[in-house]
Scaffold this motif. Structure first.
Motif, mmCIF file in Angstrom:
data_model
loop_
_atom_site.group_PDB
_atom_site.id
_atom_site.type_symbol
_atom_site.label_atom_id
_atom_site.label_comp_id
_atom_site.label_asym_id
_atom_site.label_seq_id
_atom_site.Cartn_x
_atom_site.Cartn_y
_atom_site.Cartn_z
ATOM 1 N N THR A 42 0.830 -1.202 0.000
ATOM 2 C CA THR A 42 0.000 0.000 0.000
ATOM 3 C C THR A 42 0.861 1.246 0.000
ATOM 4 O O THR A 42 1.859 1.331 0.721
ATOM 5 N N VAL A 43 0.455 2.231 -0.801
ATOM 6 C CA VAL A 43 1.163 3.507 -0.865
ATOM 7 C C VAL A 43 0.888 4.291 0.421
ATOM 8 O O VAL A 43 -0.266 4.539 0.786
ATOM 9 N N VAL A 103 8.614 -3.738 -9.781
ATOM 10 C CA VAL A 103 7.312 -3.106 -9.556
ATOM 11 C C VAL A 103 6.387 -3.409 -10.717
ATOM 12 O O VAL A 103 6.795 -3.358 -11.886
ATOM 13 N N ARG A 104 5.127 -3.741 -10.395
ATOM 14 C CA ARG A 104 4.115 -3.979 -11.431
ATOM 15 C C ARG A 104 2.785 -3.413 -10.946
ATOM 16 O O ARG A 104 2.448 -3.514 -9.760
ATOM 17 N N ARG A 105 2.045 -2.804 -11.860
ATOM 18 C CA ARG A 105 0.705 -2.346 -11.485
ATOM 19 C C ARG A 105 -0.226 -3.561 -11.414
ATOM 20 O O ARG A 105 -0.148 -4.467 -12.265
ATOM 21 N N TRP A 125 2.167 6.014 -14.564
ATOM 22 C CA TRP A 125 1.135 5.419 -13.707
ATOM 23 C C TRP A 125 1.539 5.511 -12.240
ATOM 24 O O TRP A 125 0.739 5.893 -11.383
ATOM 25 N N LEU A 126 2.794 5.198 -11.944
ATOM 26 C CA LEU A 126 3.260 5.265 -10.561
ATOM 27 C C LEU A 126 3.210 6.697 -10.030
ATOM 28 O O LEU A 126 2.839 6.926 -8.879
ATOM 29 N N ALA A 127 3.582 7.656 -10.871
ATOM 30 C CA ALA A 127 3.611 9.049 -10.436
ATOM 31 C C ALA A 127 2.225 9.561 -10.063
ATOM 32 O O ALA A 127 2.103 10.529 -9.301
ATOM 33 N N ARG A 128 1.178 8.912 -10.571
ATOM 34 C CA ARG A 128 -0.193 9.348 -10.290
ATOM 35 C C ARG A 128 -0.835 8.556 -9.151
ATOM 36 O O ARG A 128 -2.029 8.673 -8.907
ATOM 37 N N GLU A 181 -2.628 0.519 -4.303
ATOM 38 C CA GLU A 181 -1.824 -0.690 -4.148
ATOM 39 C C GLU A 181 -0.894 -0.882 -5.334
ATOM 40 O O GLU A 181 -1.247 -0.570 -6.483
ATOM 41 N N ILE A 182 0.308 -1.378 -5.051
ATOM 42 C CA ILE A 182 1.334 -1.638 -6.057
ATOM 43 C C ILE A 182 1.925 -3.012 -5.792
ATOM 44 O O ILE A 182 2.200 -3.362 -4.640
#
Length: 214
Positions: A5-6, A37-39, A78-81, A87-88
């Motif tokens: 979790t972010v 890392v994967r979405r 995507w990560l920046a947003r 969740e990542i």
């Protein structure tokens, strides 16, 4: 892959964010190591180096992203947003390069190498050791952390080329005797190796992480 979790997202420079993630209890990592890392539900994945000085309840990765690109076209975008609570998927820690406060360090970085560079240097200072950080490029991300490192006694240089270190303060030699870490793309790694050789240092003794072609 575990889903984390972010915990926080912060802008740290041009097209660069630092993402803090909740760490699993079994996550034992150090700056210099990296994660895959994967979405969730996606096929694209990328490697990001840990940029926090240590891992406790959370750890940090630094993410660069391109300009004017939709989330579907880039994992970095995507990560920046991401926002707190998102969740990542993470796999790791990976890699054999790591720093756990063993002694003095000199860290050379360019591009995304600034992430592990500040993490390693902060860990050194917090452990009572000396740290030198040399960043090649304009407007480095994590400028505030570099300034804090300088205030804490670290030597910090931001240069256009490693050749510029010839004019650096004589009290801070360009390649000091501490353990050397190098983080950057192939062209920068080659430049750093040449600097080490010119200073009669064996590049094979340095901890070098190349991110591939620029």
């Amino acid at each position: 892959m575990p889903t984390l979790t972010v915990a926080a997202v912060a802008d740290v420079g041009p097209q660069t964010v630092a993402i803090e993630l909740d760490a699993p209890a079994s996550f034992d990592a150090a700056p210099g190591q990296f994660v895959l890392v994967r979405r969730p539900g996606g096929d694209d994945a990328g490697y990001y180096t840990i940029s926090s000085p240590a891992v406790a309840e959370t750890f940090e990765i630094t993410v660069g992203y391109p300009v004017d690109e939709s989330p579907e076209e880039s994992l970095g975008t995507w990560l920046a947003r991401r926002e707190v609570g998102d969740e990542i998927e993470i796999e790791g820690p990976l890699g054999t390069i790591e720093y756990r406060g063993e002694g003095d360090v000199a860290v050379y970085a360019a591009g995304p190498g600034i992430g592990p560079a500040v993490g390693v240097a902060e860990r050194a200072i917090e452990s009572g050791h000396d740290a030198t950080v040399v960043y090649r490029g304009d407007a480095p991300p994590h400028r505030a952390r570099l300034d804090a490192l300088a205030e804490a006694g670290a030597t910090v240089a931001v240069v256009d080329s490693l050749d510029d270190l010839a004019d650096f303060d004589a009290d801070h030699p360009s390649v000091p005797t501490p353990a050397v870490y190098v983080f950057g793309f192939d062209d920068f790694v080659a430049e750093a190796k040449a600097l080490l050789e010119a200073a009669d240092r064996d590049p094979a003794e340095a901890a070098i992480e190349s991110f591939g072609p620029a």
